[in-house]
Scaffold this motif. Structure first.
Motif, PDB file in Angstrom:
ATOM      1  N   SER A  92     -34.373  92.671  15.254  1.00 38.14           N
ATOM      2  CA  SER A  92     -34.296  93.914  14.468  1.00 38.14           C
ATOM      3  C   SER A  92     -35.682  94.537  14.312  1.00 38.14           C
ATOM      4  O   SER A  92     -36.038  95.059  13.259  1.00 38.14           O
ATOM      5  CB  SER A  92     -33.669  93.652  13.092  1.00 38.14           C
ATOM      6  OG  SER A  92     -32.354  93.196  13.227  1.00 38.14           O
ATOM      7  N   ASP A  93     -36.454  94.499  15.389  1.00 39.72           N
ATOM      8  CA  ASP A  93     -37.827  94.996  15.425  1.00 39.72           C
ATOM      9  C   ASP A  93     -37.825  96.476  15.823  1.00 39.72           C
ATOM     10  O   ASP A  93     -37.925  96.816  17.000  1.00 39.72           O
ATOM     11  CB  ASP A  93     -38.624  94.156  16.412  1.00 39.72           C
ATOM     12  CG  ASP A  93     -40.052  94.615  16.605  1.00 39.72           C
ATOM     13  OD1 ASP A  93     -40.487  95.582  15.934  1.00 39.72           O
ATOM     14  OD2 ASP A  93     -40.741  94.014  17.450  1.00 39.72           O
ATOM     15  N   LYS A  94     -37.715  97.356  14.830  1.00 40.33           N
ATOM     16  CA  LYS A  94     -37.642  98.792  15.100  1.00 40.33           C
ATOM     17  C   LYS A  94     -38.874  99.329  15.817  1.00 40.33           C
ATOM     18  O   LYS A  94     -38.741 100.048  16.806  1.00 40.33           O
ATOM     19  CB  LYS A  94     -37.385  99.556  13.806  1.00 40.33           C
ATOM     20  CG  LYS A  94     -36.019  99.285  13.219  1.00 40.33           C
ATOM     21  CD  LYS A  94     -35.850  99.982  11.887  1.00 40.33           C
ATOM     22  CE  LYS A  94     -34.596  99.497  11.187  1.00 40.33           C
ATOM     23  NZ  LYS A  94     -34.433 100.085   9.864  1.00 40.33           N
ATOM     24  N   PRO A  95     -40.099  98.994  15.347  1.00 43.17           N
ATOM     25  CA  PRO A  95     -41.276  99.498  16.076  1.00 43.17           C
ATOM     26  C   PRO A  95     -41.336  98.991  17.518  1.00 43.17           C
ATOM     27  O   PRO A  95     -41.704  99.734  18.421  1.00 43.17           O
ATOM     28  CB  PRO A  95     -42.457  98.973  15.259  1.00 43.17           C
ATOM     29  CG  PRO A  95     -41.898  98.711  13.896  1.00 43.17           C
ATOM     30  CD  PRO A  95     -40.486  98.290  14.109  1.00 43.17           C
ATOM     31  N   LEU A 152     -38.761  98.206  19.443  1.00 48.34           N
ATOM     32  CA  LEU A 152     -37.753  98.941  20.214  1.00 48.34           C
ATOM     33  C   LEU A 152     -38.233 100.339  20.564  1.00 48.34           C
ATOM     34  O   LEU A 152     -38.053 100.802  21.689  1.00 48.34           O
ATOM     35  CB  LEU A 152     -36.442  99.021  19.430  1.00 48.34           C
ATOM     36  CG  LEU A 152     -35.620  97.744  19.390  1.00 48.34           C
ATOM     37  CD1 LEU A 152     -34.475  97.892  18.398  1.00 48.34           C
ATOM     38  CD2 LEU A 152     -35.091  97.411  20.770  1.00 48.34           C
ATOM     39  N   GLN A 153     -38.844 101.004  19.603  1.00 47.97           N
ATOM     40  CA  GLN A 153     -39.333 102.360  19.872  1.00 47.97           C
ATOM     41  C   GLN A 153     -40.445 102.349  20.911  1.00 47.97           C
ATOM     42  O   GLN A 153     -40.511 103.235  21.759  1.00 47.97           O
ATOM     43  CB  GLN A 153     -39.794 103.025  18.580  1.00 47.97           C
ATOM     44  CG  GLN A 153     -38.629 103.395  17.689  1.00 47.97           C
ATOM     45  CD  GLN A 153     -39.049 104.177  16.463  1.00 47.97           C
ATOM     46  OE1 GLN A 153     -40.222 104.399  16.212  1.00 47.97           O
ATOM     47  NE2 GLN A 153     -38.071 104.595  15.680  1.00 47.97           N
ATOM     48  N   ALA A 154     -41.291 101.326  20.880  1.00 49.18           N
ATOM     49  CA  ALA A 154     -42.384 101.235  21.850  1.00 49.18           C
ATOM     50  C   ALA A 154     -41.860 100.994  23.268  1.00 49.18           C
ATOM     51  O   ALA A 154     -42.482 101.415  24.245  1.00 49.18           O
ATOM     52  CB  ALA A 154     -43.345 100.117  21.449  1.00 49.18           C
ATOM     53  N   LEU A 155     -40.719 100.336  23.378  1.00 45.73           N
ATOM     54  CA  LEU A 155     -40.161  99.992  24.689  1.00 45.73           C
ATOM     55  C   LEU A 155     -39.131 100.994  25.193  1.00 45.73           C
ATOM     56  O   LEU A 155     -38.639 100.852  26.315  1.00 45.73           O
ATOM     57  CB  LEU A 155     -39.522  98.597  24.614  1.00 45.73           C
ATOM     58  CG  LEU A 155     -40.498  97.444  24.424  1.00 45.73           C
ATOM     59  CD1 LEU A 155     -39.764  96.185  23.981  1.00 45.73           C
ATOM     60  CD2 LEU A 155     -41.291  97.207  25.703  1.00 45.73           C
ATOM     61  N   HIS A 201     -25.254 106.833  21.861  1.00 41.26           N
ATOM     62  CA  HIS A 201     -26.350 106.824  20.892  1.00 41.26           C
ATOM     63  C   HIS A 201     -27.587 107.382  21.595  1.00 41.26           C
ATOM     64  O   HIS A 201     -27.997 106.860  22.633  1.00 41.26           O
ATOM     65  CB  HIS A 201     -26.585 105.399  20.384  1.00 41.26           C
ATOM     66  CG  HIS A 201     -25.311 104.731  19.936  1.00 41.26           C
ATOM     67  ND1 HIS A 201     -24.789 104.918  18.680  1.00 41.26           N
ATOM     68  CD2 HIS A 201     -24.434 103.932  20.599  1.00 41.26           C
ATOM     69  CE1 HIS A 201     -23.661 104.231  18.580  1.00 41.26           C
ATOM     70  NE2 HIS A 201     -23.426 103.626  19.722  1.00 41.26           N
ATOM     71  N   ARG A 202     -28.152 108.450  21.018  1.00 43.96           N
ATOM     72  CA  ARG A 202     -29.262 109.139  21.682  1.00 43.96           C
ATOM     73  C   ARG A 202     -30.523 109.148  20.830  1.00 43.96           C
ATOM     74  O   ARG A 202     -30.464 109.336  19.621  1.00 43.96           O
ATOM     75  CB  ARG A 202     -28.855 110.580  21.986  1.00 43.96           C
ATOM     76  CG  ARG A 202     -27.799 110.680  23.059  1.00 43.96           C
ATOM     77  CD  ARG A 202     -27.516 112.141  23.416  1.00 43.96           C
ATOM     78  NE  ARG A 202     -26.569 112.224  24.500  1.00 43.96           N
ATOM     79  CZ  ARG A 202     -25.258 112.318  24.331  1.00 43.96           C
ATOM     80  NH1 ARG A 202     -24.745 112.365  23.116  1.00 43.96           N
ATOM     81  NH2 ARG A 202     -24.459 112.380  25.379  1.00 43.96           N
ATOM     82  N   GLY A 203     -31.636 108.989  21.527  1.00 48.94           N
ATOM     83  CA  GLY A 203     -32.939 109.092  20.892  1.00 48.94           C
ATOM     84  C   GLY A 203     -33.253 107.892  20.010  1.00 48.94           C
ATOM     85  O   GLY A 203     -32.439 106.990  19.824  1.00 48.94           O
ATOM     86  N   GLY A 234     -42.106 102.470  32.508  1.00 46.92           N
ATOM     87  CA  GLY A 234     -42.327 101.408  31.528  1.00 46.92           C
ATOM     88  C   GLY A 234     -41.479 101.505  30.273  1.00 46.92           C
ATOM     89  O   GLY A 234     -41.720 100.785  29.306  1.00 46.92           O
ATOM     90  N   LYS A 235     -40.475 102.392  30.259  1.00 45.77           N
ATOM     91  CA  LYS A 235     -39.630 102.594  29.076  1.00 45.77           C
ATOM     92  C   LYS A 235     -38.154 102.501  29.457  1.00 45.77           C
ATOM     93  O   LYS A 235     -37.745 102.978  30.521  1.00 45.77           O
ATOM     94  CB  LYS A 235     -39.870 103.974  28.450  1.00 45.77           C
ATOM     95  CG  LYS A 235     -41.299 104.273  28.076  1.00 45.77           C
ATOM     96  CD  LYS A 235     -41.623 103.730  26.729  1.00 45.77           C
ATOM     97  CE  LYS A 235     -43.025 104.191  26.332  1.00 45.77           C
ATOM     98  NZ  LYS A 235     -43.379 103.779  25.017  1.00 45.77           N
ATOM     99  N   VAL A 236     -37.355 101.937  28.570  1.00 46.38           N
ATOM    100  CA  VAL A 236     -35.909 101.925  28.747  1.00 46.38           C
ATOM    101  C   VAL A 236     -35.422 103.342  28.466  1.00 46.38           C
ATOM    102  O   VAL A 236     -35.687 103.897  27.394  1.00 46.38           O
ATOM    103  CB  VAL A 236     -35.237 100.911  27.800  1.00 46.38           C
ATOM    104  CG1 VAL A 236     -33.721 101.020  27.867  1.00 46.38           C
ATOM    105  CG2 VAL A 236     -35.689  99.493  28.116  1.00 46.38           C
ATOM    106  N   THR A 237     -34.729 103.943  29.440  1.00 50.33           N
ATOM    107  CA  THR A 237     -34.273 105.322  29.281  1.00 50.33           C
ATOM    108  C   THR A 237     -32.761 105.447  29.122  1.00 50.33           C
ATOM    109  O   THR A 237     -32.277 106.406  28.545  1.00 50.33           O
ATOM    110  CB  THR A 237     -34.693 106.202  30.477  1.00 50.33           C
ATOM    111  OG1 THR A 237     -34.066 105.691  31.664  1.00 50.33           O
ATOM    112  CG2 THR A 237     -36.204 106.215  30.648  1.00 50.33           C
ATOM    113  N   ASN A 238     -32.017 104.470  29.657  1.00 44.70           N
ATOM    114  CA  ASN A 238     -30.566 104.561  29.616  1.00 44.70           C
ATOM    115  C   ASN A 238     -29.965 103.163  29.654  1.00 44.70           C
ATOM    116  O   ASN A 238     -30.421 102.315  30.415  1.00 44.70           O
ATOM    117  CB  ASN A 238     -30.059 105.380  30.801  1.00 44.70           C
ATOM    118  CG  ASN A 238     -28.571 105.602  30.764  1.00 44.70           C
ATOM    119  OD1 ASN A 238     -27.806 104.728  31.167  1.00 44.70           O
ATOM    120  ND2 ASN A 238     -28.152 106.749  30.277  1.00 44.70           N
TER     121      ASN A 238
END
Length: 138
Positions: A20-23, A25-28, A48-50, A111-115
């Motif tokens: 449940s690491d929100k920061p 998840l957002q970084a990745l 679920h978007r954004g 380097g980011k999960v997009t979908n």
């Protein structure tokens, strides 16, 4: 990025999800990430978007207890990583459990999960999410 780097990003993403690491998840994840969970009649279904959608999904996921009894397999080609596994879950609100073989198709770009698109047993999930209304109903 290399295929192996994409696999590592996906592994880190789901490890952050489990914590449940929100920061983390957002970084990745890309700001416009899209996570598609098929079905209806259970809490996680929908698109679920954004980062806000990801945060809402994480909050809903807290309504379930999850166990991954077998190691998860990762298959990658280019920017696509398939996460293949088996899970046992319990919906806390109904105290019902279900087992599910799943595939998550994950796209990683820059380097980011997009979908993320989940392929799961939506009927088992829906049955576990419904509170029994009749005496003796399962």
């Amino acid at each position: 990025m290399s295929t192996q780097e994409n696999v590592q990003i996906v592994k880190h993403f789901f490890a952050a999800m489990a914590r449940s690491d929100k920061p983390g998840l957002q970084a990745l994840s890309a700001e416009d990430i899209e996570w598609i969970i098929p079905g209806e009649g259970w809490p996680l279904a929908g698109t679920h978007r954004g980062h806000q959608g990801l945060e809402d999904l994480l909050q809903k996921a807290c309504e379930m207890e999850t166990s991954f009894p077998d190691p998860t397999e990762f298959v990658a080609q280019g920017d696509r990583v398939l996460m293949v596994g088996f899970v046992t879950e319990k919906v806390k609100a109904t105290n019902r459990t279900f087992e599910d073989h799943f595939v998550f198709a994950v796209i990683v770009r820059n380097g980011k999960v997009t979908n993320i698109r989940e392929y799961i047993d939506t009927q088992a999930l829906a049955r576990s999410s419904v509170i029994a209304r009749a005496v003796g109903a399962n």
